[in-house]
Design a protein around this motif. Structure first.
Motif, PDB file in Angstrom:
ATOM      1  N   LEU A 171       0.833  -1.207   0.000  1.00 55.88           N
ATOM      2  CA  LEU A 171       0.000   0.000   0.000  1.00 55.88           C
ATOM      3  C   LEU A 171       0.869   1.259   0.000  1.00 55.88           C
ATOM      4  N   ARG A 172       0.599   2.169  -0.944  1.00 48.36           N
ATOM      5  CA  ARG A 172       1.382   3.397  -1.076  1.00 48.36           C
ATOM      6  C   ARG A 172       0.672   4.621  -0.516  1.00 48.36           C
ATOM      7  N   LYS A 173      -0.653   4.558  -0.445  1.00 47.54           N
ATOM      8  CA  LYS A 173      -1.440   5.701   0.029  1.00 47.54           C
ATOM      9  C   LYS A 173      -2.720   5.178   0.667  1.00 47.54           C
ATOM     10  N   VAL A 174      -3.112   5.789   1.767  1.00 49.57           N
ATOM     11  CA  VAL A 174      -4.380   5.439   2.402  1.00 49.57           C
ATOM     12  C   VAL A 174      -5.489   6.134   1.608  1.00 49.57           C
ATOM     13  N   PRO A 175      -6.379   5.380   0.986  1.00 50.06           N
ATOM     14  CA  PRO A 175      -7.426   5.979   0.144  1.00 50.06           C
ATOM     15  C   PRO A 175      -8.322   6.936   0.925  1.00 50.06           C
ATOM     16  N   ASP A 176      -8.686   8.051   0.290  1.00 44.62           N
ATOM     17  CA  ASP A 176      -9.560   9.025   0.944  1.00 44.62           C
ATOM     18  C   ASP A 176     -10.922   8.428   1.289  1.00 44.62           C
ATOM     19  N   ALA A 177     -11.332   7.416   0.543  1.00 47.72           N
ATOM     20  CA  ALA A 177     -12.631   6.786   0.821  1.00 47.72           C
ATOM     21  C   ALA A 177     -12.691   6.193   2.223  1.00 47.72           C
ATOM     22  N   PHE A 178     -11.535   5.900   2.804  1.00 48.00           N
ATOM     23  CA  PHE A 178     -11.496   5.278   4.129  1.00 48.00           C
ATOM     24  C   PHE A 178     -11.999   6.210   5.225  1.00 48.00           C
ATOM     25  N   ARG A 179     -12.093   7.489   4.929  1.00 50.78           N
ATOM     26  CA  ARG A 179     -12.568   8.420   5.953  1.00 50.78           C
ATOM     27  C   ARG A 179     -14.028   8.164   6.314  1.00 50.78           C
ATOM     28  N   ALA A 180     -14.717   7.361   5.494  1.00 51.72           N
ATOM     29  CA  ALA A 180     -16.106   7.000   5.791  1.00 51.72           C
ATOM     30  C   ALA A 180     -16.212   5.929   6.873  1.00 51.72           C
ATOM     31  N   LEU A 181     -15.083   5.336   7.255  1.00 49.73           N
ATOM     32  CA  LEU A 181     -15.099   4.238   8.242  1.00 49.73           C
ATOM     33  C   LEU A 181     -15.099   4.800   9.659  1.00 49.73           C
ATOM     34  N   GLU A 182     -16.155   5.514   9.988  1.00 53.36           N
ATOM     35  CA  GLU A 182     -16.208   6.252  11.252  1.00 53.36           C
ATOM     36  C   GLU A 182     -16.349   5.369  12.488  1.00 53.36           C
ATOM     37  N   GLY A 228      -7.679  12.093  11.634  1.00 50.84           N
ATOM     38  CA  GLY A 228      -8.286  12.567  12.869  1.00 50.84           C
ATOM     39  C   GLY A 228      -9.796  12.499  12.878  1.00 50.84           C
ATOM     40  N   GLU A 229     -10.398  12.298  11.697  1.00 47.78           N
ATOM     41  CA  GLU A 229     -11.860  12.162  11.621  1.00 47.78           C
ATOM     42  C   GLU A 229     -12.332  10.799  12.106  1.00 47.78           C
ATOM     43  N   LEU A 230     -11.412   9.841  12.203  1.00 48.74           N
ATOM     44  CA  LEU A 230     -11.775   8.499  12.692  1.00 48.74           C
ATOM     45  C   LEU A 230     -11.727   8.511  14.220  1.00 48.74           C
ATOM     46  N   SER A 231     -12.643   9.249  14.788  1.00 47.74           N
ATOM     47  CA  SER A 231     -12.554   9.599  16.211  1.00 47.74           C
ATOM     48  C   SER A 231     -12.780   8.443  17.170  1.00 47.74           C
ATOM     49  N   SER A 232     -13.238   7.290  16.659  1.00 48.91           N
ATOM     50  CA  SER A 232     -13.443   6.128  17.534  1.00 48.91           C
ATOM     51  C   SER A 232     -12.188   5.276  17.686  1.00 48.91           C
ATOM     52  N   LEU A 233     -11.143   5.586  16.927  1.00 47.18           N
ATOM     53  CA  LEU A 233      -9.935   4.769  16.963  1.00 47.18           C
ATOM     54  C   LEU A 233      -9.325   4.717  18.357  1.00 47.18           C
ATOM     55  N   THR A 234      -9.058   3.491  18.811  1.00 44.57           N
ATOM     56  CA  THR A 234      -8.281   3.308  20.037  1.00 44.57           C
ATOM     57  C   THR A 234      -6.903   2.724  19.725  1.00 44.57           C
ATOM     58  N   GLU A 235      -6.742   2.165  18.524  1.00 45.09           N
ATOM     59  CA  GLU A 235      -5.453   1.569  18.153  1.00 45.09           C
ATOM     60  C   GLU A 235      -5.128   1.902  16.700  1.00 45.09           C
ATOM     61  N   LEU A 236      -3.972   2.525  16.508  1.00 45.34           N
ATOM     62  CA  LEU A 236      -3.485   2.858  15.175  1.00 45.34           C
ATOM     63  C   LEU A 236      -2.061   2.336  15.034  1.00 45.34           C
ATOM     64  N   THR A 237      -1.877   1.405  14.100  1.00 41.56           N
ATOM     65  CA  THR A 237      -0.563   0.826  13.846  1.00 41.56           C
ATOM     66  C   THR A 237      -0.183   1.077  12.392  1.00 41.56           C
ATOM     67  N   ALA A 238       0.981   1.700  12.212  1.00 41.36           N
ATOM     68  CA  ALA A 238       1.508   1.928  10.864  1.00 41.36           C
ATOM     69  C   ALA A 238       3.014   1.693  10.889  1.00 41.36           C
ATOM     70  N   ALA A 239       3.418   0.652  11.592  1.00 42.60           N
ATOM     71  CA  ALA A 239       4.837   0.325  11.732  1.00 42.60           C
ATOM     72  C   ALA A 239       5.401  -0.202  10.420  1.00 42.60           C
ATOM     73  N   TYR A 250      -3.255  13.844  16.327  1.00 44.40           N
ATOM     74  CA  TYR A 250      -3.410  14.426  17.663  1.00 44.40           C
ATOM     75  C   TYR A 250      -4.868  14.747  17.993  1.00 44.40           C
ATOM     76  N   GLU A 251      -5.767  14.543  17.019  1.00 45.94           N
ATOM     77  CA  GLU A 251      -7.199  14.708  17.264  1.00 45.94           C
ATOM     78  C   GLU A 251      -7.848  13.411  17.731  1.00 45.94           C
ATOM     79  N   LEU A 252      -7.101  12.316  17.722  1.00 47.60           N
ATOM     80  CA  LEU A 252      -7.646  10.998  18.077  1.00 47.60           C
ATOM     81  C   LEU A 252      -7.629  10.829  19.598  1.00 47.60           C
ATOM     82  N   ARG A 253      -8.548  11.484  20.266  1.00 48.46           N
ATOM     83  CA  ARG A 253      -8.513  11.569  21.727  1.00 48.46           C
ATOM     84  C   ARG A 253      -8.853  10.270  22.434  1.00 48.46           C
ATOM     85  N   ALA A 254      -9.395   9.283  21.702  1.00 42.05           N
ATOM     86  CA  ALA A 254      -9.689   7.974  22.320  1.00 42.05           C
ATOM     87  C   ALA A 254      -8.530   7.001  22.158  1.00 42.05           C
ATOM     88  N   LEU A 255      -7.467   7.416  21.474  1.00 40.17           N
ATOM     89  CA  LEU A 255      -6.366   6.517  21.134  1.00 40.17           C
ATOM     90  C   LEU A 255      -5.641   6.001  22.371  1.00 40.17           C
TER      91      LEU A 255
END
Length: 228
Positions: free
Chosen positions: A48-59, A79-90, A102-107
């Motif tokens: 994967l080279r780019k996170v598709p903009d369509a993914f912003r619908a996965l609220e 930051g629009e995915l405000s329900s995220l508690t885990e983000l991994t991009a290692a 920094y808007e992901l306040r539930a992370l």
């Protein structure tokens, strides 16, 4: 248990965790309206080279794993995915942290290990729910003092960076149980490190620490296992 995309599309309302394989991202985008309720998404090692903009619908996402790809950036809209508690991009090629993170306040878990990140903003202190923070294998030369505001942080991984010093505020992390600092350029450790009474594991190997630094920390934290 993760579902394949075919399994998810066969029964969209029941799909909760989907793992995409090579060549499936475009197809997933085409059906994203049917799967907008997904809770977890894995896109691992598919180039994967780019996170598709369509993914912003996965609220409804609470976890997304983008490890082992060739991403050079994460989108600002993350930051629009405000329900995220885990983000991994290692294990990508990311060079900067977008402000949207920094808007992901539930992370609770942020893993950006093994990228090419050089700086971390003071805004890291806004992620007040963080329990685990992984920046190992990047190009950090310093850590902002705001990291001391992460009152719930238990695991902090900073191995294999270019750190020459640590902020004294790291001693404010009263719940920290593991701190990994190996393979940096540290010559001194902040005296406030001795306040980390919950610390169980500290790695210091391959740092040019001045004489007496290790011994001082060992004396202050006798119940902590210190390696290196």
């Amino acid at each position: 248990m993760s579902w394949t995309l075919d399994e998810a599309l066969a029964n969209p309302p029941a799909a909760r965790l989907v793992s995409l394989r090579f060549g499936e991202v475009k197809r997933f985008e085409a059906h994203i309206a049917e799967l907008s309720h997904l809770r977890e998404l894995e896109i691992i090692a598919i180039g994967l080279r780019k996170v598709p903009d369509a993914f912003r619908a996965l609220e409804s996402l609470v976890r997304i794993d983008l490890s082992d790809n060739v991403l050079t950036a994460l989108p600002e809209w993350i930051g629009e995915l405000s329900s995220l508690t885990e983000l991994t991009a290692a294990s990508n090629r990311i060079t900067r942290i977008p402000d949207g993170i920094y808007e992901l306040r539930a992370l609770e878990n942020l893993d950006l290990a093994d990228n090419a990140i050089e700086t971390v903003s003071d805004r890291i202190g806004e992620l007040a729910e963080l329990r685990r923070l992984a920046f190992s294998g990047n190009r950090l030369t310093q850590l902002p003092a705001a990291v001391g505001r992460l009152a719930h942080l238990e695991y902090l991984y900073l191995n294999q960076n270019l750190l020459t010093e640590l902020p004294p505020e790291i001693g404010d992390l009263q719940k920290l149980s593991e701190l990994q600092l190996a393979y940096n350029r540290l010559t001194e450790l902040p005296s406030k490190l001795s306040r980390l009474l919950a610390l169980e594991w500290l790695t210091l190997r391959d740092n040019p620490l001045l004489p007496g630094q290790r011994e001082r920390i060992k004396a202050a934290l006798p119940s902590c296992t210190i390696t290196g």
